[in-house]
Design a protein around this motif. Structure first.
Motif, mmCIF file in Angstrom:
data_model
loop_
_atom_site.group_PDB
_atom_site.id
_atom_site.type_symbol
_atom_site.label_atom_id
_atom_site.label_comp_id
_atom_site.label_asym_id
_atom_site.label_seq_id
_atom_site.Cartn_x
_atom_site.Cartn_y
_atom_site.Cartn_z
ATOM 1 N N VAL A 9 37.102 52.684 75.624
ATOM 2 C CA VAL A 9 36.368 53.869 75.194
ATOM 3 C C VAL A 9 35.705 53.621 73.839
ATOM 4 O O VAL A 9 34.555 54.003 73.607
ATOM 5 C CB VAL A 9 37.303 55.091 75.127
ATOM 6 C CG1 VAL A 9 36.585 56.293 74.531
ATOM 7 C CG2 VAL A 9 37.817 55.439 76.521
ATOM 8 N N VAL A 10 36.437 52.970 72.938
ATOM 9 C CA VAL A 10 35.884 52.666 71.618
ATOM 10 C C VAL A 10 34.656 51.769 71.750
ATOM 11 O O VAL A 10 33.606 52.025 71.124
ATOM 12 C CB VAL A 10 36.955 51.989 70.734
ATOM 13 C CG1 VAL A 10 36.315 51.381 69.491
ATOM 14 C CG2 VAL A 10 38.008 52.994 70.318
ATOM 15 N N GLU A 11 34.759 50.711 72.558
ATOM 16 C CA GLU A 11 33.633 49.798 72.735
ATOM 17 C C GLU A 11 32.427 50.523 73.330
ATOM 18 O O GLU A 11 31.285 50.305 72.922
ATOM 19 C CB GLU A 11 34.049 48.640 73.634
ATOM 20 C CG GLU A 11 35.085 47.721 72.997
ATOM 21 C CD GLU A 11 35.706 46.753 73.992
ATOM 22 O OE1 GLU A 11 35.317 46.823 75.182
ATOM 23 O OE2 GLU A 11 36.573 45.947 73.595
ATOM 24 N N GLN A 12 32.702 51.399 74.282
ATOM 25 C CA GLN A 12 31.620 52.155 74.923
ATOM 26 C C GLN A 12 30.933 53.077 73.914
ATOM 27 O O GLN A 12 29.698 53.173 73.865
ATOM 28 C CB GLN A 12 32.184 52.969 76.084
ATOM 29 C CG GLN A 12 31.177 53.910 76.736
ATOM 30 C CD GLN A 12 31.834 54.806 77.788
ATOM 31 O OE1 GLN A 12 32.935 54.537 78.236
ATOM 32 N NE2 GLN A 12 31.158 55.876 78.153
ATOM 33 N N ASN A 13 31.737 53.740 73.087
ATOM 34 C CA ASN A 13 31.157 54.678 72.130
ATOM 35 C C ASN A 13 30.456 53.983 70.971
ATOM 36 O O ASN A 13 29.480 54.502 70.429
ATOM 37 C CB ASN A 13 32.254 55.611 71.607
ATOM 38 C CG ASN A 13 32.566 56.731 72.581
ATOM 39 O OD1 ASN A 13 31.882 57.742 72.611
ATOM 40 N ND2 ASN A 13 33.577 56.535 73.405
ATOM 41 N N ILE A 14 30.928 52.795 70.592
ATOM 42 C CA ILE A 14 30.210 52.032 69.566
ATOM 43 C C ILE A 14 28.825 51.658 70.071
ATOM 44 O O ILE A 14 27.827 51.740 69.333
ATOM 45 C CB ILE A 14 31.014 50.774 69.169
ATOM 46 C CG1 ILE A 14 32.195 51.164 68.275
ATOM 47 C CG2 ILE A 14 30.130 49.767 68.447
ATOM 48 C CD1 ILE A 14 33.053 50.007 67.838
ATOM 49 N N ALA A 15 28.759 51.247 71.350
ATOM 50 C CA ALA A 15 27.459 50.904 71.928
ATOM 51 C C ALA A 15 26.529 52.118 71.933
ATOM 52 O O ALA A 15 25.328 52.009 71.626
ATOM 53 C CB ALA A 15 27.644 50.370 73.342
#
Length: 454
Positions: free
Chosen positions: A178-184
């Motif tokens: 989720v963190v990686e997705q939201n950083i993108a």
């Protein structure tokens, strides 16, 4: 950018950071050290992890030794009914300084010295001992069964510990996604805000807000990675894997388990819980102890066979005419009738111990019912939370879409846009946590019903 605007941006960043930190307080934190050298990835299903953990459990190996010990005591109890035998040999020499006896008109003299060799061999076979041998065997046999149930109980506890660690790792890995997705997503917002700033549509403060939001997300990602390393290391130790192994979890079932009525889980617990089986066995042990104590009042009867070798010569080896060899056979009856009044308090104590096991079963049953009900309600609550959060995801997604559209149309501020993105990010994290918690709550319910390994 004015001082008031800069201050607002800092307050905004502080609020976002506090909001996101609060959502992660439920993550499991355990101690450990990670060896990062020569790391290797290994994907494990939940069943594979459980098998590895059980195969490498030192606790189960220790419990197995308890079974071996109980079996040894059982075999010792069986040995009590076997014949007993003994062999002894004694040599003695008598010196007789005064060896003349005067008996009135007659007298006789004894030798100055005498030798004696005495050998005895005997065998005794118990015929009747009041049932003590039988009760000793029954009691130790029941204790062997109790020891086996101890292993089953330890196995359930270890299995749940593995499942708990596995799900906690799953929760962390899902949140990292989720963190990686939201950083993108935020990176795209930053690029868009920068482009708007270059065109003079938004202020530099609007760009800063998105950059601060990205920093908050990155900070949460750092915390998650630290937690992942800690949990991963401890799971390596638990499963007996090299400590550098990086575990990747397979997809787990979280909310697709059927929900049965509470009475069904209670009935399962009454049937399968090891504690109830153990207390029933211990009650039988106590009843056997009562019988064994009563048996002490009864006489004992044994068949005996004995052989004697009596030689009065110095030479211990048989010489014709110097020795005799009587052989005996018979029955030996003994009765300590003092036990009729000495053992009455022992019988009373044995009865009290039996009554205590009966009372203890009632206590265990009540605690079991409370435990099953609590785990059942927790599971229902976890499922309800997942359903509610799935709705909130839909709402947060729609709100984020609207705010994105309004922001592109210069209707909404960068703060509104960032808030919408943060709410969606928060909802995604909460949903992943809730799903994993629901799966773990289901296994906790299985453990309380005694079916986690069935």
């Amino acid at each position: 950018m004015t001082g008031q605007t800069h201050k607002s941006a800092l307050v905004f960043a502080k609020g976002r950071k506090h909001h996101l930190f609060k959502s992660l307080l439920g993550l499991l934190l355990v101690g450990g050290v990670v060896n990062v050298s020569s790391a290797q990835d290994r994907t494990l299903t939940l069943d594979e992890a459980i098998k590895l953990g059980l195969d490498n459990s030192k606790t189960l190996k220790y419990s197995q030794s308890k079974i071996d010990q109980a079996v040894s005591k059982y075999n010792q109890a069986k040995d009590l009914a076997l014949p007993t035998g003994s062999v002894s040999y004694m040599y003695s020499r008598a010196q007789i300084p005064a060896n003349t006896l005067n008996l009135g008109p007659s007298s006789f003299s004894l030798p100055k010295s005498a030798n004696a060799n005495l050998g005895i061999a005997s065998i005794a076979e118990p015929i009747f001992a009041g049932g003590k041998f039988k009760y000793a065997k029954e009691s130790t046999d029941l204790l062997v069964q109790v020891a086996r149930l101890d292993v089953d109980n330890d196995k359930d506890q270890i299995t749940y510990g593995i499942i708990s660690a596995y799900y906690n790792l799953y929760k962390v890995l899902q949140n990292k996604k989720v963190v990686e997705q939201n950083i993108a997503t935020v990176d795209q917002q930053i690029k868009q805000a920068q482009r708007f700033f270059d065109q003079g549509i938004v202020t530099k403060n609007d760009v800063l807000r998105f950059q601060l939001q990205r920093s908050d997300i990155e900070l949460n990602g750092i915390e998650l990675e630290s937690n992942r390393k800690i949990i991963n290391y401890n799971l390596d130790v638990l499963l007996g894997l090299p400590e550098s192994t990086q575990i990747q979890v397979d997809q787990v079932n979280t909310t697709d388990h059927p929900v049965l009525p509470l009475t069904s889980y209670l009935d399962s617990a009454y049937t399968n819980r090891q504690e109830l089986k153990q207390i029933d066995l211990r009650t039988r042990v106590a009843e056997t102890n009562i019988k064994n104590t009563r048996a002490d009042r009864l006489p004992t009867l044994a068949a005996t066979v004995g052989a004697y070798y009596v030689d009065i010569s110095l030479n211990p080896f048989p010489t014709r005419g110097n020795y005799i060899t009587p052989i005996t056979a018979g029955l030996a009856l003994s009765w300590n009738f003092g036990s009729l009044w000495n053992n009455k308090n022992k019988v009373s104590e044995a009865r009290i111990e039996r009554d205590q096991t009966v009372i203890n079963k009632g206590i265990i049953t009540d605690n079991l019912k409370n435990e099953v009900n609590q785990d059942y309600q927790n599971y229902l609550s976890a499922l309800s939370r997942v359903t509610l959060l799935q709705t909130s995801i839909t709402q947060a997604t729609e709100n984020n879409r609207l705010q994105e559209s309004r922001y592109k149309s210069s209707i909404a501020s960068a703060t509104d846009r960032a808030d919408a993105q943060t709410l969606l990010y928060q909802a995604q994290i909460n949903l992943e946590l809730a799903k994993a918690d629901a799966g773990l709550a289901y296994y906790n319910l299985l453990k309380s019903t005694g079916k986690i390994n069935k």
